[in-house]
Scaffold this active site. Structure first.
Site, PDB file in Angstrom:
ATOM      1  N   ASN A  10       0.798  -1.227   0.000  1.00  0.00           N
ATOM      2  CA  ASN A  10       0.000   0.000   0.000  1.00  0.00           C
ATOM      3  C   ASN A  10       0.833   1.280   0.000  1.00  0.00           C
ATOM      4  OD1 ASN A  10       0.900  -0.290   2.597  1.00  0.00           O
ATOM      5  ND2 ASN A  10      -1.049   0.156   3.579  1.00  0.00           N
ATOM      6  N   CYS A  11       2.133   1.183  -0.150  1.00  0.00           N
ATOM      7  CA  CYS A  11       3.024   2.344  -0.203  1.00  0.00           C
ATOM      8  C   CYS A  11       2.846   3.059  -1.549  1.00  0.00           C
ATOM      9  CB  CYS A  11       4.467   1.878  -0.021  1.00  0.00           C
ATOM     10  SG  CYS A  11       5.713   3.116  -0.393  1.00  0.00           S
ATOM     11  N   ASP A  12       2.701   4.372  -1.518  1.00  0.00           N
ATOM     12  CA  ASP A  12       2.495   5.146  -2.749  1.00  0.00           C
ATOM     13  C   ASP A  12       3.670   5.031  -3.710  1.00  0.00           C
ATOM     14  OD1 ASP A  12      -0.017   5.972  -1.967  1.00  0.00           O
ATOM     15  OD2 ASP A  12       0.681   7.895  -1.156  1.00  0.00           O
ATOM     16  N   LYS A  15       3.543   1.758  -5.458  1.00  0.00           N
ATOM     17  CA  LYS A  15       2.512   1.784  -6.504  1.00  0.00           C
ATOM     18  C   LYS A  15       3.033   2.462  -7.764  1.00  0.00           C
ATOM     19  CE  LYS A  15      -1.355   1.776  -3.260  1.00  0.00           C
ATOM     20  NZ  LYS A  15      -2.431   2.585  -2.666  1.00  0.00           N
TER      21      LYS A  15
END
Length: 125
Positions: A10-12, A15
């Site tokens: 879920n780390c930007d 992504k």
């Protein structure tokens, strides 16, 4: 060429890096520290090549949640600090900077930028 990206789903930044690899049609495997785990040997390989200071994510909330004493010990540049850093990263993988891209040749790239990824992939194909 086999690439493995290490990080947290879920780390930007993860992504962005994954999206870029997919747009460039670069095959890779994703290893989520939380879902897939991280063992002592694996982390030690990363530390041996990059150094624990480079791996340490001191900008995130996980770092800020550590006690002042823990942060001070980890950043003390002593053998005890290095051990404390490794133990903290094993216990809380969000303390590891991400993404970490590793080639099957053993080369490692920490962080993400399109230019560094292009160069890394060109050198490791």
């Amino acid at each position: 060429m086999a690439l493995t990206m290490y990080g947290i789903k879920n780390c930007d930044t993860i992504k962005k890096a994954r999206r870029w690899l997919e747009e460039q049609q670069v095959a890779y495997r994703f290893h989520d520290y939380r879902a897939d785990g991280l063992d002592d040997q694996q982390l030690q390989r990363f530390i041996d090549q990059l150094g624990f200071q480079a791996l340490l994510n001191t900008r995130g909330t996980t770092w800020r949640k550590l006690s002042d004493a823990q942060r001070e010990l980890i950043t003390s540049n002593t053998p005890d600090g290095a051990q404390a850093a490794k133990a903290a990263m094993l216990e809380q993988p969000a303390l590891i900077k991400r993404p970490l891209l590793v080639s099957d040749k053993g080369s490692m790239l920490l962080g993400f930028s399109t230019s560094s990824y292009q160069e890394f992939i060109a050198e490791n194909i």
